[in-house]
Design a protein around this motif. Structure first.
Motif, PDB file in Angstrom:
ATOM      1  N   GLY A   3      44.694  -5.868  43.183  1.00 40.91           N
ATOM      2  CA  GLY A   3      45.201  -4.921  42.204  1.00 40.91           C
ATOM      3  C   GLY A   3      44.198  -4.744  41.074  1.00 40.91           C
ATOM      4  N   SER A   4      44.257  -3.614  40.399  1.00 39.99           N
ATOM      5  CA  SER A   4      43.250  -3.307  39.383  1.00 39.99           C
ATOM      6  C   SER A   4      43.826  -3.349  37.970  1.00 39.99           C
ATOM      7  N   PHE A   5      42.965  -3.699  37.037  1.00 36.45           N
ATOM      8  CA  PHE A   5      43.296  -3.721  35.620  1.00 36.45           C
ATOM      9  C   PHE A   5      42.202  -2.963  34.896  1.00 36.45           C
ATOM     10  N   LEU A   6      42.579  -1.916  34.197  1.00 34.68           N
ATOM     11  CA  LEU A   6      41.568  -1.139  33.495  1.00 34.68           C
ATOM     12  C   LEU A   6      42.068  -0.717  32.136  1.00 34.68           C
ATOM     13  N   GLY A   7      41.137  -0.454  31.243  1.00 34.78           N
ATOM     14  CA  GLY A   7      41.558  -0.101  29.903  1.00 34.78           C
ATOM     15  C   GLY A   7      40.450   0.418  29.010  1.00 34.78           C
ATOM     16  N   TYR A   8      40.889   0.889  27.869  1.00 35.26           N
ATOM     17  CA  TYR A   8      40.023   1.419  26.825  1.00 35.26           C
ATOM     18  C   TYR A   8      40.427   0.743  25.519  1.00 35.26           C
ATOM     19  N   ASP A   9      39.443   0.388  24.697  1.00 33.08           N
ATOM     20  CA  ASP A   9      39.810  -0.181  23.402  1.00 33.08           C
ATOM     21  C   ASP A   9      38.657  -0.086  22.411  1.00 33.08           C
TER      22      ASP A   9
ATOM     23  N   PHE B 165      39.641 -12.650  36.805  1.00 36.15           N
ATOM     24  CA  PHE B 165      39.324 -11.287  37.222  1.00 36.15           C
ATOM     25  C   PHE B 165      37.858 -11.150  37.637  1.00 36.15           C
ATOM     26  N   ARG B 166      37.607 -10.230  38.553  1.00 30.56           N
ATOM     27  CA  ARG B 166      36.245  -9.774  38.842  1.00 30.56           C
ATOM     28  C   ARG B 166      36.007  -8.516  38.022  1.00 30.56           C
ATOM     29  N   VAL B 167      35.090  -8.571  37.085  1.00 29.39           N
ATOM     30  CA  VAL B 167      34.813  -7.420  36.222  1.00 29.39           C
ATOM     31  C   VAL B 167      33.794  -6.529  36.913  1.00 29.39           C
ATOM     32  N   LEU B 168      34.228  -5.351  37.328  1.00 29.50           N
ATOM     33  CA  LEU B 168      33.349  -4.431  38.050  1.00 29.50           C
ATOM     34  C   LEU B 168      32.610  -3.492  37.108  1.00 29.50           C
ATOM     35  N   SER B 169      33.198  -3.247  35.946  1.00 30.30           N
ATOM     36  CA  SER B 169      32.565  -2.311  35.012  1.00 30.30           C
ATOM     37  C   SER B 169      33.002  -2.629  33.595  1.00 30.30           C
ATOM     38  N   MET B 170      32.043  -2.619  32.671  1.00 29.37           N
ATOM     39  CA  MET B 170      32.310  -2.754  31.244  1.00 29.37           C
ATOM     40  C   MET B 170      31.265  -1.899  30.540  1.00 29.37           C
ATOM     41  N   ARG B 171      31.699  -0.795  29.979  1.00 26.77           N
ATOM     42  CA  ARG B 171      30.726   0.135  29.397  1.00 26.77           C
ATOM     43  C   ARG B 171      31.233   0.739  28.090  1.00 26.77           C
ATOM     44  N   GLU B 172      30.301   1.256  27.304  1.00 26.96           N
ATOM     45  CA  GLU B 172      30.648   1.916  26.052  1.00 26.96           C
ATOM     46  C   GLU B 172      31.380   3.212  26.356  1.00 26.96           C
ATOM     47  N   ASP B 173      32.354   3.537  25.517  1.00 25.98           N
ATOM     48  CA  ASP B 173      33.105   4.789  25.646  1.00 25.98           C
ATOM     49  C   ASP B 173      33.013   5.523  24.317  1.00 25.98           C
TER      50      ASP B 173
ATOM     51  N   LEU C 299      34.797   7.892  22.908  1.00 25.86           N
ATOM     52  CA  LEU C 299      36.022   8.123  22.148  1.00 25.86           C
ATOM     53  C   LEU C 299      36.601   6.824  21.611  1.00 25.86           C
ATOM     54  N   HIS C 300      36.480   5.755  22.386  1.00 27.10           N
ATOM     55  CA  HIS C 300      37.033   4.476  21.973  1.00 27.10           C
ATOM     56  C   HIS C 300      35.865   3.561  21.585  1.00 27.10           C
ATOM     57  N   GLY C 301      35.817   2.383  22.071  1.00 27.75           N
ATOM     58  CA  GLY C 301      34.670   1.512  21.842  1.00 27.75           C
ATOM     59  C   GLY C 301      34.066   1.126  23.169  1.00 27.75           C
ATOM     60  N   PHE C 302      34.953   0.805  24.136  1.00 25.76           N
ATOM     61  CA  PHE C 302      34.486   0.448  25.474  1.00 25.76           C
ATOM     62  C   PHE C 302      35.596   0.720  26.480  1.00 25.76           C
ATOM     63  N   ARG C 303      35.202   0.761  27.741  1.00 21.90           N
ATOM     64  CA  ARG C 303      36.190   0.828  28.807  1.00 21.90           C
ATOM     65  C   ARG C 303      35.802  -0.197  29.870  1.00 21.90           C
ATOM     66  N   PHE C 304      36.808  -0.748  30.523  1.00 16.46           N
ATOM     67  CA  PHE C 304      36.529  -1.770  31.533  1.00 16.46           C
ATOM     68  C   PHE C 304      37.365  -1.516  32.783  1.00 16.46           C
ATOM     69  N   PHE C 305      36.877  -2.068  33.893  1.00 17.04           N
ATOM     70  CA  PHE C 305      37.589  -1.991  35.161  1.00 17.04           C
ATOM     71  C   PHE C 305      37.434  -3.330  35.854  1.00 17.04           C
ATOM     72  N   ALA C 306      38.548  -3.980  36.162  1.00 18.12           N
ATOM     73  CA  ALA C 306      38.519  -5.317  36.758  1.00 18.12           C
ATOM     74  C   ALA C 306      39.493  -5.380  37.931  1.00 18.12           C
ATOM     75  N   ILE C 307      39.231  -6.315  38.839  1.00 18.43           N
ATOM     76  CA  ILE C 307      40.032  -6.474  40.058  1.00 18.43           C
ATOM     77  C   ILE C 307      40.529  -7.918  40.151  1.00 18.43           C
ATOM     78  N   LYS C 308      41.770  -8.077  40.567  1.00 11.97           N
ATOM     79  CA  LYS C 308      42.263  -9.406  40.913  1.00 11.97           C
ATOM     80  C   LYS C 308      41.776  -9.731  42.323  1.00 11.97           C
ATOM     81  N   PRO C 309      41.106 -10.849  42.529  1.00  6.48           N
ATOM     82  CA  PRO C 309      40.541 -11.157  43.857  1.00  6.48           C
ATOM     83  C   PRO C 309      41.598 -11.159  44.969  1.00  6.48           C
ATOM     84  N   LYS C 310      41.131 -10.921  46.184  1.00  3.92           N
ATOM     85  CA  LYS C 310      42.035 -10.826  47.343  1.00  3.92           C
ATOM     86  C   LYS C 310      42.764 -12.145  47.569  1.00  3.92           C
TER      87      LYS C 310
END
Length: 254
Positions: A149-155, A226-234, A236-247
């Motif tokens: 499952g995925s967990f993503l966000g902006y902050d 979590f496995r963090v697949l992406s963490m980048r500057e955004d 509009l916000h400050g950053f955005r991230f995309f992470a996965i819970k391992p299989k």
């Protein structure tokens, strides 16, 4: 050689509800202006997940404007918007609850695994900085997600705030220093009353001062499992991230 100043410590936000009619109207106006950006972000949520998840929860959804865009972009996904504020959820139900795959309910991310299991995707937007216990909330998210499952966000990003806006804007620097001084010398209720009477900018600055940095969030995600697949500057916000819970994973303890 001039040394760089250490980043100020995170200053947690003041407690207390802020929802009222003026807040709702301001949020509606902001949502209208940001509608194209919200639509773009919703497409990114769809694309990052590759396969449309069967379920998605936006934790800390506020009045539900962004949640509505997500539900529109993912019509086959059951979307739930949750927030801890009764008035906020009531507003969302009255104004943004017009899609068959979308619903809103009361819910705190700090206990989300008690209500939800095997969720396909959990989303947060501008809410991590409200959390007094980031790691505890991430453990709850981890336990709610299904494997892969995925967990993503902006902050917001405290580091970016101090290194860009605070450093380069004298007015922001004065107000930020004032907020810190007031928080140090007054009780929480006195500080809230004083800062709200001052101006909107002073209150808004508290969110930036309460923000976690990209590094802090990345480390907390990894420590949770979590496995963090992406963490980048955004922009509009400050950053955005995309992470996965391992299989192959087990529940984490808080």
């Amino acid at each position: 050689m001039k040394t760089s100043q250490p980043l100020p410590q995170r200053l947690p936000e003041l407690d207390g509800a802020i929802f009222d009619n003026s807040y709702a109207e301001a949020a509606k106006e902001t949502a209208h202006m940001l509608a194209p950006k919200y639509a773009e972000m919703a497409k990114a949520v769809r694309d990052l997940n590759l396969h449309e998840p069967t379920s998605l929860i936006e934790a800390g959804c506020g009045i539900g404007n962004f949640t509505w865009h997500i539900a529109k972009e993912l019509p086959k996904t059951r979307i739930i918007g949750e927030d801890i504020d009764t008035q906020v959820i009531q507003y969302a139900q009255d104004n943004n609850n017009h899609l068959p795959n979308l619903s809103f309910q009361l819910g705190d991310i700090s206990s989300i695994s008690q209500r939800h299991r095997d969720v396909g995707c959990i989303l947060v937007k501008d809410m991590l900085h409200h959390l007094p216990n980031l790691k505890g909330a991430l453990v709850q998210v981890y336990n709610s997600l299904k494997p892969q499952g995925s967990f993503l966000g902006y902050d917001l990003d405290r580091s970016r705030f101090y290194n860009e806006f605070y450093k380069n804007n004298p007015r922001i620097k004065i107000l930020t220093d004032l907020v810190r001084k007031v928080r140090k010398n007054k009780s929480e209720s006195e500080a809230r009353t004083y800062l709200e009477s001052l101006n909107v900018t002073a209150c808004a600055l508290m969110s930036f001062m309460a923000a976690y940095t990209r590094e802090e969030v990345t480390n907390a995600l990894k420590e949770t499992g979590f496995r963090v697949l992406s963490m980048r500057e955004d922009e509009l916000h400050g950053f955005r991230f995309f992470a996965i819970k391992p299989k192959t994973s087990s529940s984490r303890l808080i």
